[in-house]
Motif scaffolding. Structure first.
Motif, PDB file in Angstrom:
ATOM      1  N   SER A 102       0.826  -1.205   0.000  1.00  0.00           N
ATOM      2  CA  SER A 102       0.000   0.000   0.000  1.00  0.00           C
ATOM      3  C   SER A 102       0.861   1.256   0.000  1.00  0.00           C
ATOM      4  N   ALA A 103       2.162   1.097   0.218  1.00  0.00           N
ATOM      5  CA  ALA A 103       3.082   2.239   0.239  1.00  0.00           C
ATOM      6  C   ALA A 103       4.350   1.892  -0.524  1.00  0.00           C
ATOM      7  N   VAL A 104       4.943   2.914  -1.143  1.00  0.00           N
ATOM      8  CA  VAL A 104       6.183   2.739  -1.894  1.00  0.00           C
ATOM      9  C   VAL A 104       7.151   3.854  -1.518  1.00  0.00           C
ATOM     10  N   VAL A 105       8.382   3.696  -1.954  1.00  0.00           N
ATOM     11  CA  VAL A 105       9.405   4.717  -1.765  1.00  0.00           C
ATOM     12  C   VAL A 105       9.983   5.047  -3.135  1.00  0.00           C
ATOM     13  N   LEU A 106      10.045   6.334  -3.463  1.00  0.00           N
ATOM     14  CA  LEU A 106      10.583   6.785  -4.745  1.00  0.00           C
ATOM     15  C   LEU A 106      11.936   7.457  -4.536  1.00  0.00           C
ATOM     16  N   ASP A 107      12.839   7.224  -5.447  1.00  0.00           N
ATOM     17  CA  ASP A 107      14.139   7.894  -5.401  1.00  0.00           C
ATOM     18  C   ASP A 107      14.831   7.671  -6.740  1.00  0.00           C
ATOM     19  N   SER A 108      16.003   8.268  -6.889  1.00  0.00           N
ATOM     20  CA  SER A 108      16.770   8.089  -8.119  1.00  0.00           C
ATOM     21  C   SER A 108      18.250   8.012  -7.782  1.00  0.00           C
ATOM     22  N   ARG A 109      19.008   7.430  -8.699  1.00  0.00           N
ATOM     23  CA  ARG A 109      20.461   7.399  -8.580  1.00  0.00           C
ATOM     24  C   ARG A 109      21.049   7.711  -9.948  1.00  0.00           C
ATOM     25  N   THR A 110      22.188   8.381  -9.950  1.00  0.00           N
ATOM     26  CA  THR A 110      22.855   8.737 -11.194  1.00  0.00           C
ATOM     27  C   THR A 110      23.989   7.759 -11.459  1.00  0.00           C
ATOM     28  N   LEU A 111      23.983   7.188 -12.660  1.00  0.00           N
ATOM     29  CA  LEU A 111      25.016   6.249 -13.078  1.00  0.00           C
ATOM     30  C   LEU A 111      25.947   6.938 -14.064  1.00  0.00           C
ATOM     31  N   ARG A 112      27.233   6.856 -13.804  1.00  0.00           N
ATOM     32  CA  ARG A 112      28.216   7.468 -14.697  1.00  0.00           C
ATOM     33  C   ARG A 112      28.135   6.811 -16.075  1.00  0.00           C
ATOM     34  N   SER A 113      28.239   7.619 -17.106  1.00  0.00           N
ATOM     35  CA  SER A 113      28.121   7.104 -18.467  1.00  0.00           C
ATOM     36  C   SER A 113      29.416   6.440 -18.916  1.00  0.00           C
ATOM     37  N   THR A 114      29.307   5.690 -19.991  1.00  0.00           N
ATOM     38  CA  THR A 114      30.438   5.052 -20.659  1.00  0.00           C
ATOM     39  C   THR A 114      30.328   5.392 -22.148  1.00  0.00           C
ATOM     40  N   PRO A 115      31.334   5.063 -22.954  1.00  0.00           N
ATOM     41  CA  PRO A 115      31.208   5.347 -24.389  1.00  0.00           C
ATOM     42  C   PRO A 115      29.962   4.740 -25.022  1.00  0.00           C
ATOM     43  N   SER A 117      26.976   4.360 -23.665  1.00  0.00           N
ATOM     44  CA  SER A 117      25.749   5.070 -23.293  1.00  0.00           C
ATOM     45  C   SER A 117      25.887   6.582 -23.407  1.00  0.00           C
ATOM     46  N   GLY A 118      27.027   7.048 -23.889  1.00  0.00           N
ATOM     47  CA  GLY A 118      27.304   8.481 -23.882  1.00  0.00           C
ATOM     48  C   GLY A 118      26.344   9.319 -24.692  1.00  0.00           C
ATOM     49  N   ALA A 119      25.710   8.731 -25.702  1.00  0.00           N
ATOM     50  CA  ALA A 119      24.827   9.514 -26.567  1.00  0.00           C
ATOM     51  C   ALA A 119      23.634  10.083 -25.811  1.00  0.00           C
ATOM     52  N   ARG A 120      23.191   9.414 -24.761  1.00  0.00           N
ATOM     53  CA  ARG A 120      22.032   9.916 -24.014  1.00  0.00           C
ATOM     54  C   ARG A 120      22.432  10.524 -22.667  1.00  0.00           C
ATOM     55  N   ALA A 121      23.727  10.597 -22.394  1.00  0.00           N
ATOM     56  CA  ALA A 121      24.190  11.086 -21.101  1.00  0.00           C
ATOM     57  C   ALA A 121      23.989  12.591 -20.985  1.00  0.00           C
ATOM     58  N   ALA A 122      23.877  13.053 -19.744  1.00  0.00           N
ATOM     59  CA  ALA A 122      23.764  14.483 -19.457  1.00  0.00           C
ATOM     60  C   ALA A 122      24.425  14.747 -18.113  1.00  0.00           C
ATOM     61  N   TRP A 123      24.624  16.021 -17.816  1.00  0.00           N
ATOM     62  CA  TRP A 123      25.340  16.414 -16.604  1.00  0.00           C
ATOM     63  C   TRP A 123      24.368  16.579 -15.442  1.00  0.00           C
ATOM     64  N   ASP A 124      24.644  15.860 -14.364  1.00  0.00           N
ATOM     65  CA  ASP A 124      23.889  16.010 -13.122  1.00  0.00           C
ATOM     66  C   ASP A 124      24.674  16.963 -12.231  1.00  0.00           C
ATOM     67  N   GLY A 125      24.216  18.207 -12.147  1.00  0.00           N
ATOM     68  CA  GLY A 125      24.945  19.207 -11.385  1.00  0.00           C
ATOM     69  C   GLY A 125      25.001  18.907  -9.901  1.00  0.00           C
ATOM     70  N   HIS A 126      23.958  18.266  -9.378  1.00  0.00           N
ATOM     71  CA  HIS A 126      23.935  17.961  -7.947  1.00  0.00           C
ATOM     72  C   HIS A 126      24.952  16.875  -7.602  1.00  0.00           C
ATOM     73  N   LYS A 127      25.001  15.827  -8.414  1.00  0.00           N
ATOM     74  CA  LYS A 127      25.946  14.730  -8.169  1.00  0.00           C
ATOM     75  C   LYS A 127      27.294  14.973  -8.845  1.00  0.00           C
ATOM     76  N   ARG A 128      27.364  16.025  -9.658  1.00  0.00           N
ATOM     77  CA  ARG A 128      28.590  16.367 -10.385  1.00  0.00           C
ATOM     78  C   ARG A 128      29.084  15.164 -11.196  1.00  0.00           C
ATOM     79  N   THR A 129      28.153  14.585 -11.925  1.00  0.00           N
ATOM     80  CA  THR A 129      28.438  13.389 -12.709  1.00  0.00           C
ATOM     81  C   THR A 129      27.707  13.469 -14.040  1.00  0.00           C
TER      82      THR A 129
END
Length: 262
Positions: A102-115, A117-129
């Motif tokens: 009846s309850a869930v927890v939402l969150d996210s994590r940033t994964l560093r890109s590689t060559p 996956s680089g085409a869809r990568a973007a800069w996460d200013g908060h995680k500096r990644t």
């Protein structure tokens, strides 16, 4: 099946007895089946556990292209999602919970890109990644309910609607509450969740924070991310396709967690 020395990532007899019915898309005698299905699954487990490139798989496992192609068939057929759904229900019942949360927890994590996956990568200013962001919804035992991949600069609030829709689809509209951090504040996120019958509760840090603080409810999703990070293929974004990245996460067998909270 040709005998070989076992790898630590190989599926055990007990695990194979559990997963085999979910992974058998063709009869054992099918003409197009060239490799032992258990060995193909062992090959996938090896890649996910140790993070090697597909072409770097050991030669005593099935050819890498056979493992990759079969993994894509499993992902497209939803085999792992079905397995995780059934296993989650069993673990919840074993913990004295209802079959669906009846309850869930939402969150996210940033994964560093590689060559790859680089085409869809973007800069996460908060995680500096630079990389991809994995948005996740788990139940209060930490079992995965929904995953969504975006570029790392995507706002967490923007993923609420998609996660909420996926959660309700997976649970039969049983969820009415979502615990989130302060990154999900605002009317937009609250409305997106409310449109799917879910109220959002923001779990805030204590005002006088000193050092590490274990947040109520939300710690289970952090633990789930820690479980994922133990699999090297999931520690970074190595996949060209975001669907593959999301699909490989439920592939790990869910582990039981002690009863905690709701």
């Amino acid at each position: 099946m040709q005998s070989r020395r076992a790898y630590p990532s190989d599926v055990s007899d007990e695990e194979w007895a559990l997963v085999a019915p979910y992974l058998t898309l063709l009869p054992e005698t099918a003409a197009q089946r060239e490799h032992n299905l258990r060995e193909v699954f062992n090959g996938l487990r090896y890649v996910v556990r140790y993070g090697v490139a597909w072409r770097a798989m050991p030669h005593d496992l099935p050819p890498w292209h056979a493992v990759y192609d079969q993994a894509q068939r499993w992902l497209r057929a939803g085999c792992f999602e079905t397995l995780v759904h059934d296993l989650r229900a069993v673990l919840r019942l074993a913990s004295g919970r209802t079959e669906e949360p009846s309850a869930v927890v939402l969150d996210s994590r940033t994964l560093r890109s590689t060559p790859e996956s680089g085409a869809r990568a973007a800069w996460d200013g908060h995680k500096r990644t630079r990389g991809s962001k994995l948005h996740a919804a788990v139940d209060t035992l930490g079992q995965v309910l929904a995953l969504h991949v975006t570029p790392a600069n995507a706002d967490d609030r923007a993923a609420v609607a998609r996660l909420a829709d996926a959660v309700q689809e997976a649970t039969g509209d049983s969820v009415n509450l979502a615990y989130v951090d302060q990154g999900y504040t605002g009317e937009r996120a609250a409305k997106a969740a409310a449109d799917h019958g879910i109220a959002m509760e923001v779990v805030k840090l204590p005002e006088a924070k000193r050092g590490f603080v274990l947040l109520p409810r939300r710690w289970v999703v952090e633990r789930a991310f820690a479980w994922m990070a133990r699999f090297r293929r999931l520690a970074r974004d190595y996949e060209r396709l975001p669907a593959t990245l999301a699909g490989l996460h439920p592939r790990r067998l869910q582990r039981p967690a002690p009863p905690q909270g709701r």
